[in-house]
Design a protein around this motif. Structure first.
Motif, PDB file in Angstrom:
ATOM      1  N   THR A 240       0.877  -1.217   0.059  1.00  0.00           N
ATOM      2  CA  THR A 240       0.007   0.027  -0.062  1.00  0.00           C
ATOM      3  C   THR A 240       0.826   1.235  -0.093  1.00  0.00           C
ATOM      4  OG1 THR A 240      -1.565  -1.028   1.054  1.00  0.00           O
ATOM      5  CG2 THR A 240      -1.846   1.158   1.187  1.00  0.00           C
ATOM      6  N   VAL A 241       0.439   2.169  -0.808  1.00  0.00           N
ATOM      7  CA  VAL A 241       1.199   3.467  -0.877  1.00  0.00           C
ATOM      8  C   VAL A 241       0.404   4.589  -1.017  1.00  0.00           C
ATOM      9  CG1 VAL A 241       1.578   3.168  -3.503  1.00  0.00           C
ATOM     10  CG2 VAL A 241       3.383   4.547  -2.161  1.00  0.00           C
ATOM     11  N   ALA A 242       0.523   5.745  -0.425  1.00  0.00           N
ATOM     12  CA  ALA A 242      -0.265   6.919  -0.671  1.00  0.00           C
ATOM     13  C   ALA A 242       0.041   7.610  -1.992  1.00  0.00           C
ATOM     14  CB  ALA A 242       0.076   7.891   0.499  1.00  0.00           C
ATOM     15  N   ALA A 243      -1.000   8.155  -2.353  1.00  0.00           N
ATOM     16  CA  ALA A 243      -0.933   9.134  -3.755  1.00  0.00           C
ATOM     17  C   ALA A 243       0.066  10.091  -3.292  1.00  0.00           C
ATOM     18  CB  ALA A 243      -2.037   9.613  -4.059  1.00  0.00           C
ATOM     19  N   GLY A 244       0.864  10.218  -4.423  1.00  0.00           N
ATOM     20  CA  GLY A 244       2.181  11.044  -4.118  1.00  0.00           C
ATOM     21  C   GLY A 244       3.475  10.637  -3.600  1.00  0.00           C
ATOM     22  N   SER A 245       3.397   9.550  -2.989  1.00  0.00           N
ATOM     23  CA  SER A 245       4.440   8.923  -2.257  1.00  0.00           C
ATOM     24  C   SER A 245       5.128   7.784  -3.077  1.00  0.00           C
ATOM     25  CB  SER A 245       4.099   8.488  -0.944  1.00  0.00           C
ATOM     26  OG  SER A 245       3.651   9.428  -0.184  1.00  0.00           O
ATOM     27  N   THR A 246       6.189   7.557  -2.878  1.00  0.00           N
ATOM     28  CA  THR A 246       7.089   6.324  -3.535  1.00  0.00           C
ATOM     29  C   THR A 246       7.356   5.299  -2.387  1.00  0.00           C
ATOM     30  OG1 THR A 246       9.204   7.174  -3.121  1.00  0.00           O
ATOM     31  CG2 THR A 246       8.200   7.868  -5.013  1.00  0.00           C
TER      32      THR A 246
ATOM     33  N   THR B 154       2.655   4.381 -11.021  1.00  0.00           N
ATOM     34  CA  THR B 154       3.712   3.922 -11.976  1.00  0.00           C
ATOM     35  C   THR B 154       4.913   3.383 -11.138  1.00  0.00           C
ATOM     36  OG1 THR B 154       4.815   6.292 -11.357  1.00  0.00           O
ATOM     37  CG2 THR B 154       2.971   6.452 -13.078  1.00  0.00           C
ATOM     38  N   VAL B 155       5.633   2.610 -12.098  1.00  0.00           N
ATOM     39  CA  VAL B 155       6.845   2.038 -11.559  1.00  0.00           C
ATOM     40  C   VAL B 155       8.172   2.136 -12.451  1.00  0.00           C
ATOM     41  CG1 VAL B 155       6.311  -0.135 -12.797  1.00  0.00           C
ATOM     42  CG2 VAL B 155       7.760  -0.207 -10.608  1.00  0.00           C
ATOM     43  N   ASP B 156       9.022   2.641 -11.883  1.00  0.00           N
ATOM     44  CA  ASP B 156      10.247   2.868 -12.648  1.00  0.00           C
ATOM     45  C   ASP B 156      11.206   1.334 -12.802  1.00  0.00           C
ATOM     46  OD1 ASP B 156      11.952   2.353 -10.343  1.00  0.00           O
ATOM     47  OD2 ASP B 156      12.465   4.334 -10.184  1.00  0.00           O
ATOM     48  N   GLN B 157      12.146   1.227 -13.710  1.00  0.00           N
ATOM     49  CA  GLN B 157      12.769   0.115 -13.607  1.00  0.00           C
ATOM     50  C   GLN B 157      14.008  -0.199 -12.672  1.00  0.00           C
ATOM     51  OE1 GLN B 157      12.107  -1.869 -16.397  1.00  0.00           O
ATOM     52  NE2 GLN B 157      10.264  -0.290 -16.158  1.00  0.00           N
ATOM     53  N   ASN B 158      13.848   0.527 -11.541  1.00  0.00           N
ATOM     54  CA  ASN B 158      14.451  -0.024 -10.279  1.00  0.00           C
ATOM     55  C   ASN B 158      13.322  -0.428  -9.233  1.00  0.00           C
ATOM     56  OD1 ASN B 158      17.130   0.996 -10.965  1.00  0.00           O
ATOM     57  ND2 ASN B 158      16.347   3.057 -10.556  1.00  0.00           N
ATOM     58  N   GLY B 159      12.219  -0.721  -9.856  1.00  0.00           N
ATOM     59  CA  GLY B 159      11.011  -1.272  -9.024  1.00  0.00           C
ATOM     60  C   GLY B 159      10.778  -0.423  -8.076  1.00  0.00           C
ATOM     61  N   VAL B 160      10.856   1.062  -8.211  1.00  0.00           N
ATOM     62  CA  VAL B 160      10.224   1.855  -7.079  1.00  0.00           C
ATOM     63  C   VAL B 160       8.611   2.427  -7.657  1.00  0.00           C
ATOM     64  CG1 VAL B 160      10.428   4.124  -6.083  1.00  0.00           C
ATOM     65  CG2 VAL B 160      12.347   2.961  -6.742  1.00  0.00           C
ATOM     66  N   VAL B 161       7.848   2.250  -6.816  1.00  0.00           N
ATOM     67  CA  VAL B 161       6.413   2.667  -7.237  1.00  0.00           C
ATOM     68  C   VAL B 161       6.067   4.005  -6.713  1.00  0.00           C
ATOM     69  CG1 VAL B 161       4.131   1.805  -6.504  1.00  0.00           C
ATOM     70  CG2 VAL B 161       5.654   0.181  -7.212  1.00  0.00           C
TER      71      VAL B 161
END
Length: 360
Positions: A120-126, A154-161
């Motif tokens: 679970t992640v908050a909108a605007g957080s990573t 979204t997710v980058d290619q380092n796996g950070v959402v």
């Protein structure tokens, strides 16, 4: 297929007590041939005949004298079975990877695993996702990450959402070594739809005015300096827009829109019509720039209310605002022109998304 191998025999019946592959796991490359070795216990068993059974489809083939040929990437299973009636048997995994002339000595990825597989992640957080690749000695452990719905996360290619808007989506991680091993993680983004924001304080020196053509309504009355043009909560698409600036004779404005079924249109300037009317085509994104000799003295800021996202973050000076590739309509817009020395506009309450633009 099954290959029968004939061994030695004697007059005294000595049954087979065990039969084993010397290697129970073999790595091969496409086009390579090897010989598998089998041991029978006891060595003086009367009937040492056995069969090699291939449960591998067309990944490998089995020939005479225990020869195995790798045909295509994948995992094959060989079963050796004693034929003396003892039913003793053993298995061997044959793991086939790419062509040896291209990838010599490659160890493929066998498993990709998210831990945990729900976050679970908050909108605007990573949030960085944790994912393991097995075996640890795989030649290429690089993963490709993808979000099923970048409008939510979204997710980058380092796996950070990054959380974009409230909802649930799935992020997948796929091995790039050709094994196609993959795993999925369920990502829930928390956050509620913000109420309609209040207009920002007008810039005293420059007035930016704008009017929008709204589905089922037509042209609305012009508004100025951060006021909202369009609608909120009515699911009505913007179809066209006109923008003007006043207060500096050396300042102009240029803008273009991304239109449903058309894409990015050519720019228009100083009150020109961007978009369409009478065609029921939604605006999906916008870019706005200042022109003229005094353009370097100001910043133009703009943000949009997008379908299923809500209010997005501020874009500025030609950046894209909205979405492209998702068929999400714009429903409202705010625009401000501020001196370079002024801080960026603030929003109260916060945006629904920390992104100004999402590209599909």
């Amino acid at each position: 297929c099954s290959v029968v191998v004939t061994g030695t025999s004697s007059d005294t019946n000595v049954p087979v007590t065990d039969i084993d592959f010397v290697e129970d796991e073999i790595y091969m490359q496409v086009g390579e041939t090897c010989t598998v070795s089998v041991q029978i216990q006891p060595p003086n068993a009367t009937n040492q005949n056995y069969s090699l059974e291939n449960f591998s489809g067309d990944i490998i083939s089995v020939g005479e004298n225990n020869t195995v040929t790798a045909l295509k990437p994948g995992t094959g299973i060989l079963v050796v079975r004693a034929l003396d009636g003892s039913n003793k048997a053993d298995t061997c995994e044959i793991r086939v990877v790419g062509n040896p002339s291209v990838n010599p000595g490659v160890v493929p990825v066998e498993d990709v695993d998210f831990n945990p597989d729900r976050v679970t992640v908050a909108a605007g957080s990573t949030l960085p996702l944790t994912v393991t690749v097995e075996p640890s000695y795989a030649t290429n452990k690089t993963l490709s990450f993808k979000s099923n719905d970048p409008m939510i996360a979204t997710v980058d290619q380092n796996g950070v959402v990054t959380g974009v808007a409230a909802g649930t989506t799935v992020v997948t991680a796929t091995a790039t070594d050709g094994s196609n091993e993959a795993d999925a993680c369920v990502v829930t983004v928390t956050g509620t739809q913000s109420p309609t924001p209040s207009p920002e304080t007008p810039t005293p020196s420059i007035t930016v005015s704008y009017e929008t053509h709204v589905q089922n309504i037509g042209w609305q009355s012009p508004v100025q300096n951060g006021a909202i043009s369009g609608t909120s909560g009515q699911a009505l698409q913007l179809e066209a827009i006109k923008i003007n600036v006043a207060g500096d004779s050396n300042l102009g404005i240029e803008y273009r829109t991304h239109v449903e079924n058309i894409g990015w249109q050519a720019p228009v300037t100083n009150g020109g019509l961007a978009g369409t009317t009478g065609q029921a085509l939604q605006l999906e994104a916008i870019q706005i720039n200042l022109t003229g000799s005094d353009a370097g003295l100001y910043n133009v800021y703009y943000r949009v209310h997008a379908q299923d996202v809500g209010w997005m973050n501020w874009a500025q000076n030609g950046e894209s605002a909205g979405t492209a590739g998702f068929a999400r309509q714009l429903e409202a817009i705010q625009i401000q022109v501020l001196p370079k020395t002024s801080p960026a506009p603030t929003t109260n309450p916060p945006n629904n998304s920390n992104l100004a633009f999402i590209q599909g």
